[in-house]
Write a protein that holds these residues in place. Structure first.
Motif, PDB file in Angstrom:
ATOM      1  N   VAL A   1     -10.975  15.576 -41.934  1.00  0.00           N
ATOM      2  CA  VAL A   1     -11.607  16.801 -41.451  1.00  0.00           C
ATOM      3  C   VAL A   1     -11.454  16.824 -39.933  1.00  0.00           C
ATOM      4  O   VAL A   1     -11.595  15.798 -39.262  1.00  0.00           O
ATOM      5  N   ILE A   2     -11.120  17.995 -39.418  1.00  0.00           N
ATOM      6  CA  ILE A   2     -10.970  18.203 -37.973  1.00  0.00           C
ATOM      7  C   ILE A   2     -12.239  18.871 -37.456  1.00  0.00           C
ATOM      8  O   ILE A   2     -12.815  19.744 -38.115  1.00  0.00           O
ATOM      9  N   GLY A   3     -12.661  18.492 -36.279  1.00  0.00           N
ATOM     10  CA  GLY A   3     -13.859  19.093 -35.710  1.00  0.00           C
ATOM     11  C   GLY A   3     -13.798  19.189 -34.204  1.00  0.00           C
ATOM     12  O   GLY A   3     -12.852  18.719 -33.566  1.00  0.00           O
ATOM     13  N   GLU A   4     -14.844  19.792 -33.635  1.00  0.00           N
ATOM     14  CA  GLU A   4     -14.929  20.016 -32.196  1.00  0.00           C
ATOM     15  C   GLU A   4     -15.356  18.724 -31.494  1.00  0.00           C
ATOM     16  O   GLU A   4     -16.477  18.598 -30.999  1.00  0.00           O
ATOM     17  N   GLY A   5     -14.437  17.787 -31.472  1.00  0.00           N
ATOM     18  CA  GLY A   5     -14.720  16.467 -30.937  1.00  0.00           C
ATOM     19  C   GLY A   5     -15.552  15.650 -31.913  1.00  0.00           C
ATOM     20  O   GLY A   5     -16.060  16.153 -32.913  1.00  0.00           O
ATOM     21  N   VAL A   6     -15.687  14.350 -31.624  1.00  0.00           N
ATOM     22  CA  VAL A   6     -16.556  13.515 -32.442  1.00  0.00           C
ATOM     23  C   VAL A   6     -17.987  14.039 -32.402  1.00  0.00           C
ATOM     24  O   VAL A   6     -18.718  13.983 -33.396  1.00  0.00           O
ATOM     25  N   ASP A   7     -18.382  14.599 -31.255  1.00  0.00           N
ATOM     26  CA  ASP A   7     -19.731  15.152 -31.143  1.00  0.00           C
ATOM     27  C   ASP A   7     -19.983  16.209 -32.213  1.00  0.00           C
ATOM     28  O   ASP A   7     -21.030  16.217 -32.875  1.00  0.00           O
TER      29      ASP A   7
END
Length: 367
Positions: free
Chosen positions: A88-94
């Motif tokens: 899954v891709i996200g807006e940074g690890v945050d």
């Protein structure tokens, strides 16, 4: 008079943020920093190919991003020898930590982490009503045995472990983590935050089957790849777990140009090798600076070096404050005994020379 009807949980939370950014500090003090060495950014910069990919993609910024991040996920799958459905891709690890907390944490649920570990994770857990149980570092390392024991004691849903860790820069051999999974209590998911893994020795990598339901691994494009401002991160995990992100994530949260830049950055393996060399040279430079001033640089598997100032937290805070007054931005760990240290990001020689020039006066002022 009408007013918003906030949740009881929101009203119970303190008005805090995980980090105060350097720009905020500059605006507050009215003084710009001459050396930005406190945010663990990759000041050596991203791959030129990534920058070019971003520039080309900018001409189509009027389009929404690919909600599936298909090309980027496919590249990550190929490089890590995992399935497309394991990513899954996200807006940074945050961003991914926030989504995971939303998926897993309800009011009163127990979550275990280290005292001094990544505060943004704590922020997300609190935001969904979780109860944090913290375990002290041991000899400047995260204490894996104590974390697992505490997770069993409190029936934790999540256990957070960063490897290599922030803020001390140490790491646990991956084989040790893999062997410890058999002691993880039933129903507890380990979050293995590997934001710095590309900068660590090979034995820091943990040999875990991607479909192992006990672990989710977090990776960042902010550190080794130099795309902190683009906000790109990804997670590797069992397909059923990864699929559940689709129920709650922001499907159009990724920046379109950042997706293209991240893909190009991953494909530019020569630039990654260049950055690894630059970071190692900067770690060596910071170690020399510490030694020259009678301080101890802790071994680092990251893009920063933690320097033991040799006294207590008040002394280290005085050193940090004096460095800031001289225009040098560094940070320090929060809880004792970690707060005897300051943490300095790897950077170009010119910036490290500014730090070296300012440090003797800061140490003298702190006496």
């Amino acid at each position: 008079m009408t007013h918003p009807r906030y949740t009881k949980l929101l009203d119970s939370l303190p008005p805090t943020v995980p980090f105060v950014g350097p720009e905020v500090i500059e605006r507050t003090t009215g003084q710009p920093f001459s050396a930005r060495l406190g945010a663990n950014e990759n000041t050596f910069g991203p791959s030129p190919k990534a920058l070019e990919a971003m520039r080309q993609a900018d001409t189509e910024i009027w389009k929404y991003p690919d909600s599936a991040s298909h090309d980027l996920k496919s590249e990550i799958a190929a490089q890590n020898d995992v399935g497309y459905d394991n990513i899954v891709i996200g807006e940074g690890v945050d961003g991914l930590l926030g989504y995971l907390a939303r998926m897993m944490v309800e009011q009163g649920d127990a979550v275990v982490t280290s005292d001094g570990a990544y505060p943004t994770f704590n922020y997300h857990v609190a935001g969904f009503g979780g109860v944090l149980h913290k375990v002290p570092f041991k000899d400047d390392h995260e204490d894996l045995d104590a974390l697992i024991a505490r997770a069993a004691e409190v029936d934790a849903k999540l256990l957070y472990l960063s490897n290599p860790d922030n803020p001390m820069g140490s790491y646990i051999p991956g084989d040790t983590i893999a062997a410890a999974l058999d002691r993880l209590p039933t129903g507890c998911l380990m979050i293995l935050d590997e934001a710095y893994i590309e900068l660590a020795p090979q034995d820091a990598r943990t040999p875990i089957a991607t479909e192992d339901p006990r672990v989710i691994r977090m990776r960042s494009m902010s550190k080794a790849y130099g795309l902190a401002g683009a906000r790109v991160g990804y997670a590797l995990g069992a397909a059923p777990l990864i699929k559940n992100f689709d129920k709650i994530r922001n499907h159009f949260g990724m920046n379109r140009s950042a997706q293209h830049a991240a893909l190009a950055a991953l494909q530019d393996t020569e630039w990654l090798a260049h950055i690894q060399t630059q970071v190692q040279q900067a770690r060596d430079h910071l170690t020399r600076i510490a030694n020259d001033n009678g301080l101890t640089a802790l071994p680092s598997a990251t893009n920063f070096v933690t320097i033991d100032c040799g006294k207590d937290g008040a002394y280290a805070k005085a050193v940090l404050d004096n460095l800031a007054a001289q225009g040098i931005f560094v940070r320090m760990p929060g809880p004792a005994p970690l707060n005897r240290c300051i943490r300095v990001s790897c950077a170009q020689t010119a910036a490290l020379d500014l730090f070296a020039a300012a440090l003797p006066a800061a140490l003298k002022a702190a006496q």
